[in-house]
Design a protein around this motif. Structure first.
Motif, PDB file in Angstrom:
ATOM      1  N   CYS A   1      65.342  13.409  39.543  1.00 35.47           N
ATOM      2  CA  CYS A   1      65.383  14.097  38.256  1.00 35.47           C
ATOM      3  C   CYS A   1      64.010  14.415  37.679  1.00 35.47           C
ATOM      4  N   ASP A   2      62.920  13.915  38.249  1.00 37.81           N
ATOM      5  CA  ASP A   2      61.598  14.211  37.686  1.00 37.81           C
ATOM      6  C   ASP A   2      60.561  14.323  38.803  1.00 37.81           C
ATOM      7  N   ILE A   3      60.846  15.163  39.791  1.00 35.19           N
ATOM      8  CA  ILE A   3      59.911  15.362  40.897  1.00 35.19           C
ATOM      9  C   ILE A   3      58.892  16.419  40.495  1.00 35.19           C
ATOM     10  N   LYS A   4      57.635  16.067  40.549  1.00 33.47           N
ATOM     11  CA  LYS A   4      56.544  16.977  40.204  1.00 33.47           C
ATOM     12  C   LYS A   4      55.275  16.436  40.847  1.00 33.47           C
ATOM     13  N   PRO A   5      54.247  17.272  40.999  1.00 27.40           N
ATOM     14  CA  PRO A   5      53.017  16.787  41.657  1.00 27.40           C
ATOM     15  C   PRO A   5      52.422  15.554  40.991  1.00 27.40           C
ATOM     16  N   ALA A   6      52.522  15.439  39.663  1.00 27.33           N
ATOM     17  CA  ALA A   6      51.934  14.295  38.967  1.00 27.33           C
ATOM     18  C   ALA A   6      52.675  12.997  39.241  1.00 27.33           C
ATOM     19  N   ASN A   7      53.898  13.053  39.764  1.00 26.86           N
ATOM     20  CA  ASN A   7      54.673  11.848  40.058  1.00 26.86           C
ATOM     21  C   ASN A   7      54.607  11.464  41.527  1.00 26.86           C
ATOM     22  N   ILE A   8      53.646  12.001  42.251  1.00 29.88           N
ATOM     23  CA  ILE A   8      53.464  11.658  43.660  1.00 29.88           C
ATOM     24  C   ILE A   8      52.242  10.769  43.798  1.00 29.88           C
ATOM     25  N   CYS A   9      52.404   9.654  44.491  1.00 28.08           N
ATOM     26  CA  CYS A   9      51.297   8.733  44.753  1.00 28.08           C
ATOM     27  C   CYS A   9      51.180   8.506  46.260  1.00 28.08           C
ATOM     28  N   ARG A  10      50.172   7.736  46.622  1.00 26.51           N
ATOM     29  CA  ARG A  10      50.002   7.344  48.029  1.00 26.51           C
ATOM     30  C   ARG A  10      50.143   5.838  48.153  1.00 26.51           C
ATOM     31  N   TYR A  11      50.799   5.412  49.219  1.00 22.93           N
ATOM     32  CA  TYR A  11      50.863   3.992  49.548  1.00 22.93           C
ATOM     33  C   TYR A  11      49.994   3.739  50.775  1.00 22.93           C
ATOM     34  N   ARG A  12      49.605   2.496  50.954  1.00 24.70           N
ATOM     35  CA  ARG A  12      48.760   2.108  52.077  1.00 24.70           C
ATOM     36  C   ARG A  12      49.567   1.266  53.047  1.00 24.70           C
ATOM     37  N   ARG A  13      49.517   1.641  54.323  1.00 25.74           N
ATOM     38  CA  ARG A  13      50.227   0.883  55.359  1.00 25.74           C
ATOM     39  C   ARG A  13      49.306  -0.162  55.967  1.00 25.74           C
ATOM     40  N   ALA A  14      49.902  -1.062  56.741  1.00 24.47           N
ATOM     41  CA  ALA A  14      49.121  -2.126  57.366  1.00 24.47           C
ATOM     42  C   ALA A  14      48.126  -1.577  58.379  1.00 24.47           C
ATOM     43  N   ASP A  15      48.414  -0.403  58.962  1.00 25.15           N
ATOM     44  CA  ASP A  15      47.504   0.181  59.951  1.00 25.15           C
ATOM     45  C   ASP A  15      46.439   1.059  59.305  1.00 25.15           C
ATOM     46  N   ASP A  16      46.251   0.904  57.982  1.00 27.00           N
ATOM     47  CA  ASP A  16      45.273   1.671  57.202  1.00 27.00           C
ATOM     48  C   ASP A  16      45.674   3.129  57.027  1.00 27.00           C
ATOM     49  N   GLY A  17      46.841   3.510  57.496  1.00 24.01           N
ATOM     50  CA  GLY A  17      47.345   4.840  57.198  1.00 24.01           C
ATOM     51  C   GLY A  17      47.978   4.859  55.810  1.00 24.01           C
ATOM     52  N   SER A  18      48.399   6.023  55.363  1.00 25.33           N
ATOM     53  CA  SER A  18      49.024   6.131  54.048  1.00 25.33           C
ATOM     54  C   SER A  18      50.059   7.240  54.079  1.00 25.33           C
ATOM     55  N   GLY A  19      50.833   7.326  53.022  1.00 25.73           N
ATOM     56  CA  GLY A  19      51.865   8.341  52.933  1.00 25.73           C
ATOM     57  C   GLY A  19      52.179   8.644  51.487  1.00 25.73           C
ATOM     58  N   TYR A  20      52.971   9.677  51.273  1.00 23.94           N
ATOM     59  CA  TYR A  20      53.338  10.099  49.931  1.00 23.94           C
ATOM     60  C   TYR A  20      54.587   9.354  49.465  1.00 23.94           C
ATOM     61  N   VAL A  21      54.633   9.030  48.154  1.00 26.61           N
ATOM     62  CA  VAL A  21      55.770   8.305  47.599  1.00 26.61           C
ATOM     63  C   VAL A  21      55.981   8.762  46.159  1.00 26.61           C
ATOM     64  N   LEU A  22      57.242   8.847  45.739  1.00 26.83           N
ATOM     65  CA  LEU A  22      57.594   9.178  44.371  1.00 26.83           C
ATOM     66  C   LEU A  22      57.557   7.929  43.495  1.00 26.83           C
ATOM     67  N   ILE A  23      57.082   8.075  42.272  1.00 23.13           N
ATOM     68  CA  ILE A  23      57.122   6.970  41.315  1.00 23.13           C
ATOM     69  C   ILE A  23      58.183   7.289  40.257  1.00 23.13           C
ATOM     70  N   ASP A  24      58.283   6.435  39.260  1.00 27.26           N
ATOM     71  CA  ASP A  24      59.275   6.596  38.184  1.00 27.26           C
ATOM     72  C   ASP A  24      60.692   6.472  38.722  1.00 27.26           C
ATOM     73  N   GLY A  25      60.931   5.414  39.494  1.00 23.14           N
ATOM     74  CA  GLY A  25      62.267   5.226  40.055  1.00 23.14           C
ATOM     75  C   GLY A  25      63.331   4.957  39.021  1.00 23.14           C
TER      76      GLY A  25
END
Length: 692
Positions: free
Chosen positions: A451-475
């Motif tokens: 219900c509130d997907i927008k560029p400002a609600n996208i963050c990055r998480y860090r994986r154990a292998d030092d990689g990262s990915g996109y994730v939505l906040i405001d669950g």
């Protein structure tokens, strides 16, 4: 003000605007048949970002009454005591008669109840009206249901309105419908038959079981019916952090528990009002949980302490706190289901939506340590309860068992690239966004929407292998797939054209809308910002003086995206990127986020035609170190990793080159400094020898 302080400053402005309007409306009484026009002036020392101003506008719209209209103005001023100021003043009480309230059928005397249906850790609350009417309990399939509608996350429950419930004189009755005669429905061990239209009297709590006629159990639902007590929250006051002592709770993620040390809010901060809808048997029978929320941070006491984002909710009664905790716990369970679809858990990424963890009541470290699961309310010691009351500015009115805490890992917000940084489409972003796309599709399969997907609600998480990915906040903004417009928490700037058109024109407050298109539109905007530049995405969302946006006109969007890359070889990619912004492109069951990303990934630049003369591009780098930068760029592009890995590689190589350049400059400067000294020594030796 530092750029990193801007979000917190805008959050304080938003909270102040909501509190001031709430205070003002408590003093205003609108005469019958009229509407009050309120002018809200928000003055700040620095201009708010589009996201910040949208957040203020959204908060005020949530708070205003039906007999109130708002005029919102933003101004930049100097000399403000706290760098911001909010004022509310009446403009006129003569806007004309408001719409008369719709006539309602008189309801028999009796108290509404709260019906809770539970299935495998998921709990859904419904307002059960005491209207002496039969209401279906069903999980619809391929259509919208009526009555107490179960979401698709309860898929083992047979589809269809097999069972009806009725509340008459405080007594719960159940009866079988004629639907699906191949199945048997039992309530507390009693078989229901459709030939008994008056139904069977049932206890206020128990179990509904679905069987095949062979006796095989299909699924079971636990139900609980309790009285619903309305409650009103007293206005919050400025936060009093006291001595600055933290509020410690026991937080469990997965099978691991640690102390979460929650920091107090800033002195004087005001809580923000929030409203959670309670579905009813019909779209017109709906009430709300009105709560207040404070935003702060906590540090989890692990061998390597990490920071968490914390929301503290204040409720009117312990029953409301229990219900909010059930609601948020169900949200957390649904988020876990979504993340499991992309290979994540509540403890470790990858994630599509940031996981939510809830300390149970009585989890303060002064009391019992228990896992983060459903728990019956326990008396919490006065000390932590009084501390939380003081944080809400009501230290003289402590409310035991009226607080709910939700925590999520602190994530890094994405700094989206600008268009000038992208000479070609950012195809490397497509793979990084794939997990987010899979999570969005899974949300819709579970009959929920972010219900509130927008560029400002996208963050990055860090994986154990030092990689990262996109994730939505405001669950906690996650809602049912079908929801009423008046109950939505959305940012209108990023709303889909269909939702926006319904939002701004008069609508029936009981009408529900399918939110899948709205979610998909927000995701398409995120992809556009990622591959083309955030400035281009925001330009398409800018409203003119009539409120129209370029993004709402497919022909303008298509032409704009086609102009982003002058090289005609990118025309197929531009056409695929513009496809979701066409009329009705995102409506229905056929469109999926994963399918669209796969299409984008398969559309690459057309091969070079030797007969076509393309203009020579200007050099990417210039200056004394251009050769080094070109060599580094060529090396990275020879074996391109994913973006998150490429960034780390580039930063590491640039740092190495910087050290090399610095050393060379040092020795060069040292040599040039030694030459005059050497000349002086030679001269001195010559003078001495000559005198001899």
């Amino acid at each position: 003000m530092n750029p990193q302080d801007q979000p917190r400053f805008e959050e304080r402005v938003r909270a102040a605007a909501g509190s001031e309007l709430n205070r003002y409306l408590s003093t205003v009484r609108t005469p019958d048949g009229l509407r009050t026009l309120v002018r809200v002036l928000v003055r700040t020392s620095l201009p708010l970002s589009p996201t910040g101003s949208d957040a203020v506008r959204e908060t005020l719209e949530e708070l205003r009454r039906g007999d109130v209209s708002l005029q919102l103005h933003f101004e930049v001023a100097t000399g403000l005591p706290d760098n911001y100021d909010v004022r509310c003043e009446p403009v006129s009480n003569l806007l004309g008669p408001g719409e008369p309230p719709a006539p309602r059928r008189p309801r028999p005397a009796g108290q509404d109840r709260l019906l809770t249906l539970s299935f495998l850790g998921l709990r859904f609350d419904y307002l059960f009206p005491a209207d002496d009417t039969w209401h279906a309990v069903e999980r619809p399939e391929g259509r919208r249901g009526k009555g107490f509608v179960l979401p698709q996350s309860m898929s083992p429950v047979p589809a269809g309105p097999l069972l009806e419930l009725r509340l008459a004189g405080g007594v719960l009755l159940a009866r079988r419908t004629w639907e699906r005669p191949d199945l048997a429905v039992w309530v507390n061990g009693v078989l229901l038959v459709p030939t008994a239209p008056d139904g069977v009297r049932c206890a206020a709590g128990g179990r509904i079981a679905y069987h095949r006629h062979s006796g095989e159990l299909i699924s079971e639902l636990d139900y609980d019916l309790v009285g619903w007590a309305r409650g009103t929250l007293s206005p919050p006051g400025p936060a009093d952090p006291g001595t600055g002592a933290t509020h410690d709770v026991w937080l469990t993620t997965g099978n691991h528990g640690h102390v979460l040390r929650i920091a107090p809010p800033s002195a004087g901060e005001l809580a923000v009002d929030r409203r959670f809808p309670i579905p009813g048997a019909t779209t017109s029978d709906r009430h709300y949980l009105d709560v207040q929320v404070l935003y702060t941070e906590g540090v989890r006491q692990t061998p390597e302490p990490d920071t968490w984002h914390v929301k503290i909710y204040r409720c009117a009664t312990p029953q409301h706190a229990d219900q909010l905790r059930r609601y948020l716990r169900t949200q957390a369970a649904l988020v876990d289901k979504v993340n499991a679809a992309v290979g994540g858990t509540a403890r470790t990424p990858p994630w599509a939506i940031a996981p939510i963890s809830l300390p149970p009541p009585g989890s303060g470290v002064l009391g019992e340590r228990r896992a983060t699961e459903y728990a019956s309310p326990q008396q919490v010691s006065d000390d932590p309860e009084n501390r939380l009351s003081a944080w809400f500015g009501v230290h003289d009115r402590p409310q035991p068992n009226c607080f709910v805490i939700a925590a999520s890992p602190m994530l890094r917000r994405v700094g989206w690239s600008e268009s000038y940084q992208r000479g070609a489409p950012g195809l490397d972003q497509v793979d990084d966004l794939m997990a987010l796309a899979a999570g969005l599709d899974q949300c819709h399969r579970l009959d929920i929407a972010h219900c509130d997907i927008k560029p400002a609600n996208i963050c990055r998480y860090r994986r154990a292998d030092d990689g990262s990915g996109y994730v939505l906040i405001d669950g906690d903004a996650v809602s049912r797939r079908w929801e009423r417009l008046v109950d939505l928490r959305l940012t209108t700037t990023y709303a889909s054209p269909r939702i926006l058109a319904k939002w701004y024109r008069p609508h029936d407050e009981t009408t529900e809308v399918d939110l899948r298109e709205h979610d998909r539109f927000g995701f398409a905007l995120v992809v556009l910002a990622a591959v083309a530049g955030q400035d281009r995405a925001y330009a398409l969302l800018t409203q003119d003086e009539d409120g129209a946006r370029p993004i709402d006109q497919p022909e303008i969007v298509t032409a704009a995206i086609a102009s982003y890359w002058k090289d005609p070889r990118w025309a197929p990619f531009a056409q695929a990127l513009a496809a979701p912004f066409q009329y009705d492109a995102l409506v229905g069951d056929d469109w999926t986020a994963v399918g669209w990303l796969r299409l984008l990934g398969s559309v690459t630049a057309a091969p070079v035609d030797p007969q076509v003369q393309h203009p020579v591009a200007a050099p990417v780098f210039a200056g004394a170190h251009s050769a080094r930068l070109v060599a580094l760029r060529t090396e990275i592009q020879a074996a391109p990793p994913a973006l998150n890995a490429a960034v780390a590689t580039v930063l590491r190589r640039v740092a190495t080159e910087q050290v090399s350049v610095a050393r060379a400059a040092y020795w060069r400067a040292l040599c040039w400094g030694l030459l005059p000294l050497l000349a002086m020594v030679v001269t001195l030796i010559g003078v001495i020898v000559g005198n001899g």
